[in-house]
Design an enzyme around this catalytic site. Structure first.
Site, PDB file in Angstrom:
ATOM      1  N   GLY A  45      -5.908  22.114 -93.179  1.00  0.00           N
ATOM      2  CA  GLY A  45      -4.596  21.538 -92.853  1.00  0.00           C
ATOM      3  C   GLY A  45      -3.391  22.270 -93.406  1.00  0.00           C
ATOM      4  O   GLY A  45      -2.326  22.224 -92.811  1.00  0.00           O
ATOM      5  N   ASP A 104      -2.866  11.478 -99.183  1.00  0.00           N
ATOM      6  CA  ASP A 104      -3.036  10.136 -98.615  1.00  0.00           C
ATOM      7  C   ASP A 104      -3.636   9.232 -99.705  1.00  0.00           C
ATOM      8  O   ASP A 104      -2.897   8.678-100.516  1.00  0.00           O
ATOM      9  CB  ASP A 104      -3.927  10.275 -97.372  1.00  0.00           C
ATOM     10  CG  ASP A 104      -4.104   8.975 -96.612  1.00  0.00           C
ATOM     11  OD1 ASP A 104      -3.329   8.036 -96.816  1.00  0.00           O
ATOM     12  OD2 ASP A 104      -5.049   8.893 -95.800  1.00  0.00           O
ATOM     13  N   LYS A 132       2.125  10.514 -98.523  1.00  0.00           N
ATOM     14  CA  LYS A 132       1.983   9.261 -97.747  1.00  0.00           C
ATOM     15  C   LYS A 132       1.372   8.215 -98.679  1.00  0.00           C
ATOM     16  O   LYS A 132       0.163   8.110 -98.793  1.00  0.00           O
ATOM     17  CB  LYS A 132       1.076   9.548 -96.543  1.00  0.00           C
ATOM     18  CG  LYS A 132       1.156   8.518 -95.457  1.00  0.00           C
ATOM     19  CD  LYS A 132       0.434   8.956 -94.196  1.00  0.00           C
ATOM     20  CE  LYS A 132      -1.064   8.998 -94.342  1.00  0.00           C
ATOM     21  NZ  LYS A 132      -1.768   9.200 -93.060  1.00  0.00           N
ATOM     22  N   ASP A 160      -4.301  17.736 -88.080  1.00  0.00           N
ATOM     23  CA  ASP A 160      -5.048  17.530 -86.832  1.00  0.00           C
ATOM     24  C   ASP A 160      -5.502  16.088 -86.645  1.00  0.00           C
ATOM     25  O   ASP A 160      -5.574  15.303 -87.593  1.00  0.00           O
ATOM     26  CB  ASP A 160      -6.300  18.406 -86.823  1.00  0.00           C
ATOM     27  CG  ASP A 160      -7.398  17.835 -87.718  1.00  0.00           C
ATOM     28  OD1 ASP A 160      -7.130  17.549 -88.893  1.00  0.00           O
ATOM     29  OD2 ASP A 160      -8.527  17.640 -87.212  1.00  0.00           O
ATOM     30  N   ARG A 166      -3.016  20.935 -84.216  1.00  0.00           N
ATOM     31  CA  ARG A 166      -2.633  21.665 -85.438  1.00  0.00           C
ATOM     32  C   ARG A 166      -1.468  22.614 -85.205  1.00  0.00           C
ATOM     33  O   ARG A 166      -0.700  22.880 -86.120  1.00  0.00           O
ATOM     34  CB  ARG A 166      -3.813  22.498 -85.957  1.00  0.00           C
ATOM     35  CG  ARG A 166      -4.914  21.698 -86.634  1.00  0.00           C
ATOM     36  CD  ARG A 166      -5.808  22.634 -87.421  1.00  0.00           C
ATOM     37  NE  ARG A 166      -7.111  22.067 -87.742  1.00  0.00           N
ATOM     38  CZ  ARG A 166      -7.349  21.262 -88.782  1.00  0.00           C
ATOM     39  NH1 ARG A 166      -6.373  20.919 -89.585  1.00  0.00           N
ATOM     40  NH2 ARG A 166      -8.565  20.805 -88.996  1.00  0.00           N
TER      41      ARG A 166
HETATM   42  P1  IMP Z   1      -6.860  12.086 -99.353  1.00  0.00           P
HETATM   43  O1  IMP Z   1      -5.537  12.233-100.045  1.00  0.00           O
HETATM   44  O2  IMP Z   1      -8.035  12.424-100.195  1.00  0.00           O
HETATM   45  O3  IMP Z   1      -6.995  10.731 -98.699  1.00  0.00           O
HETATM   46  O4  IMP Z   1      -6.989  13.083 -98.151  1.00  0.00           O
HETATM   47  C1  IMP Z   1      -6.038  13.955 -97.761  1.00  0.00           C
HETATM   48  C2  IMP Z   1      -6.554  14.676 -96.553  1.00  0.00           C
HETATM   49  O5  IMP Z   1      -6.857  13.735 -95.501  1.00  0.00           O
HETATM   50  C3  IMP Z   1      -5.470  15.571 -96.004  1.00  0.00           C
HETATM   51  O6  IMP Z   1      -5.546  16.867 -96.575  1.00  0.00           O
HETATM   52  C4  IMP Z   1      -5.778  15.571 -94.537  1.00  0.00           C
HETATM   53  O7  IMP Z   1      -6.749  16.528 -94.245  1.00  0.00           O
HETATM   54  C5  IMP Z   1      -6.359  14.192 -94.272  1.00  0.00           C
HETATM   55  N1  IMP Z   1      -5.308  13.268 -93.813  1.00  0.00           N
HETATM   56  C6  IMP Z   1      -4.815  12.196 -94.459  1.00  0.00           C
HETATM   57  N2  IMP Z   1      -3.846  11.606 -93.740  1.00  0.00           N
HETATM   58  C7  IMP Z   1      -3.708  12.340 -92.609  1.00  0.00           C
HETATM   59  C8  IMP Z   1      -2.845  12.255 -91.462  1.00  0.00           C
HETATM   60  O8  IMP Z   1      -1.969  11.389 -91.330  1.00  0.00           O
HETATM   61  N3  IMP Z   1      -3.028  13.214 -90.521  1.00  0.00           N
HETATM   62  C9  IMP Z   1      -3.943  14.199 -90.610  1.00  0.00           C
HETATM   63  N4  IMP Z   1      -4.766  14.324 -91.666  1.00  0.00           N
HETATM   64  C10 IMP Z   1      -4.649  13.394 -92.655  1.00  0.00           C
END
Ligand code: IMP
Length: 176
Positions: A45, A104, A132, A160, A166
């Site tokens: 990403g 996230d 986020k 994506d 992307r």
């Molecule tokens: P987390 O912080 O461990 O939940 O995961 C982060 C990863 O989840 C990011 O690097 C993205 O690859 C994916 N991700 C989380 N939210 C989104 C979104 O809104 N769009 C696309 N990918 C997301």
């Protein structure tokens, strides 16, 4: 041109993103004046964000990447992380800025930061294009944040949905 299969609502225009990326690069460069910075991108990403950020930096830069996989469905991290591609540079004593597309739950970065601390870098910072916070589970301090976007599933500029979208220059919310 990509086939757009979903209804996409614009969230960030390409010009807005480019202006903010330039500010982030200036801020990081100021903070590490006189140092060489290793930008460590998280695949896939961060690849577009990282390439724009790297070209705006005003201090010498080296780039490297890691790839992490998390068990569970593709839209939400489970917290069970494996590193499927490790960094190749020796990070000991280096100034390392982890470049992430979106934080996230924070579980992915939490795992990676634990791993990287054990490599004994001199400085270890996080630069995320999007914070986020809605689903945050792990306490993560993001040093450089591009944009705070409270919720929604976002695509474009590296992000994506099932590997689509992307390469869109802006960021959109997918109306699933
Ligand atoms: P987390 O912080 O461990 O939940 O995961 C982060 C990863 O989840 C990011 O690097 C993205 O690859 C994916 N991700 C989380 N939210 C989104 C979104 O809104 N769009 C696309 N990918 C997301």
């Amino acid at each position: 041109m990509q086939a757009l299969e979903h209804n996409l609502t614009p969230v960030l225009a390409p010009e807005q993103i480019q202006a903010r990326v330039a500010e982030l690069a200036a801020e990081i460069s100021r903070d590490f004046q006189g140092r060489e910075v290793v930008l460590l991108g998280i695949l896939k990403g961060a690849f577009i964000f990282m390439s724009d950020l790297a070209r705006r930096m005003e201090v010498p830069v080296k780039v490297d990447f890691v790839r992490l996989a998390s068990y569970g469905d593709s839209s939400q991290s489970s917290g069970q992380i494996v590193m499927t591609k490790a960094h190749e540079l020796d990070l000991a004593g280096r100034t390392v800025v982890v470049v992430e597309d979106i934080v996230d739950t924070g579980l992915t970065l939490n795992w990676l930061m634990d791993h990287l601390r054990r490599q004994a870098p001199q400085d270890l910072k996080i630069c995320a294009l999007i914070d986020k916070p809605e689903r945050r589970e792990a306490q993560i301090e993001v040093d450089y944040v591009g944009f705070q976007i409270p919720r929604g599933f976002l695509v474009g500029y590296g992000l994506d949905y099932n590997e689509c979208y992307r390469c869109l220059p802006g960021i959109y919310e997918v109306n699933l």
